[in-house]
Design a protein around this motif. Structure first.
Motif, short mmCIF file in Angstrom:
data_model
loop_
_atom_site.label_atom_id
_atom_site.label_comp_id
_atom_site.label_asym_id
_atom_site.label_seq_id
_atom_site.Cartn_x
_atom_site.Cartn_y
_atom_site.Cartn_z
N ILE A 66 0.87 -1.17 0.00
CA ILE A 66 0.00 0.00 0.00
C ILE A 66 0.91 1.23 0.00
O ILE A 66 1.57 1.52 0.99
CB ILE A 66 -0.90 0.02 1.26
CG1 ILE A 66 -1.67 -1.29 1.43
CG2 ILE A 66 -1.81 1.23 1.26
CD1 ILE A 66 -2.79 -1.52 0.48
N ILE A 72 -3.29 2.34 -4.78
CA ILE A 72 -4.48 1.70 -4.21
C ILE A 72 -5.59 1.63 -5.26
O ILE A 72 -6.24 0.59 -5.42
CB ILE A 72 -4.97 2.46 -2.95
CG1 ILE A 72 -3.93 2.35 -1.83
CG2 ILE A 72 -6.32 1.92 -2.48
CD1 ILE A 72 -4.17 3.30 -0.67
N TYR A 144 -5.45 -7.85 1.01
CA TYR A 144 -5.27 -6.48 0.56
C TYR A 144 -6.05 -5.51 1.45
O TYR A 144 -5.53 -4.48 1.88
CB TYR A 144 -5.67 -6.30 -0.91
CG TYR A 144 -5.23 -4.96 -1.43
CD1 TYR A 144 -3.92 -4.75 -1.85
CD2 TYR A 144 -6.11 -3.89 -1.48
CE1 TYR A 144 -3.50 -3.51 -2.30
CE2 TYR A 144 -5.70 -2.64 -1.93
CZ TYR A 144 -4.39 -2.46 -2.34
OH TYR A 144 -3.98 -1.23 -2.77
N LEU A 148 -4.81 -2.57 3.78
CA LEU A 148 -5.30 -1.20 3.58
C LEU A 148 -5.75 -0.60 4.90
O LEU A 148 -5.43 0.55 5.21
CB LEU A 148 -6.45 -1.20 2.57
CG LEU A 148 -7.12 0.15 2.29
CD1 LEU A 148 -6.14 1.12 1.66
CD2 LEU A 148 -8.33 -0.04 1.40
#
Length: 158
Positions: A66, A72, A144, A148
């Motif tokens: 990230i 993103i 992911y 995040l």
């Protein structure tokens, strides 16, 4: 009676914080919170879908780091494409969540004047083993989104 109503209106309008528009910092804070909320809801949807699948095989996946809004947006677009496979009908809610999240992040990135790439084109995959594909895709999205949420401060930079 009219004087009392007028005084009430004036006091409400003059109340601190009620009459001024939110600052850029407040807007950024709200948008980041909204993005994180969508990510958390998506993770809950993933939990529900995983209970409908056969026992998960041992699958190792990696996800990109990230780095900021530009990366993103790109990474979420790739995940969105992967979730749009005709073999992922079971994952339609997660696909809708990721698509919504990607759109929100893309819009935020544009507001922040970040450079944004065009959405990548979807690629067809050999899905001879759809259950394995489902598990792999869900694991990618889960990892992911976990990452995040952990690095939500990166939502404030390009």
């Amino acid at each position: 009676m009219h004087i009392l109503q007028a005084l009430l209106c004036v006091s409400l309008v003059a109340a601190p914080g009620w009459s001024s528009p939110p600052t850029k910092g407040e807007l950024i804070k709200r948008t980041v919170k909204t993005i994180i909320n969508i990510a958390e809801i998506t993770l809950e949807h993933i939990k529900k879908v995983r209970t409908k699948l056969p026992v998960a095989p041992q699958i190792e996946v990696s996800t990109p780091s990230i780095d900021g809004l530009t990366s993103i947006t790109h990474d979420l677009a790739l995940l969105d494409n992967e979730l749009q496979s005709p073999f992922t009908e079971l994952l339609s809610q997660i696909q809708a969540d990721v698509s919504s999240l990607e759109g929100r992040v893309r819009s935020f990135a544009e507001t922040m004047d970040c450079p944004i790439q065009a959405k990548p084109q979807g690629q067809t995959r050999d899905n001879s083993f759809p259950d394995s594909h489902h598990h792999e895709t869900l694991m990618k999205v889960k990892l992911y989104l976990d990452n995040l949420i952990l690095h939500k401060d990166k939502l404030k930079v390009c």
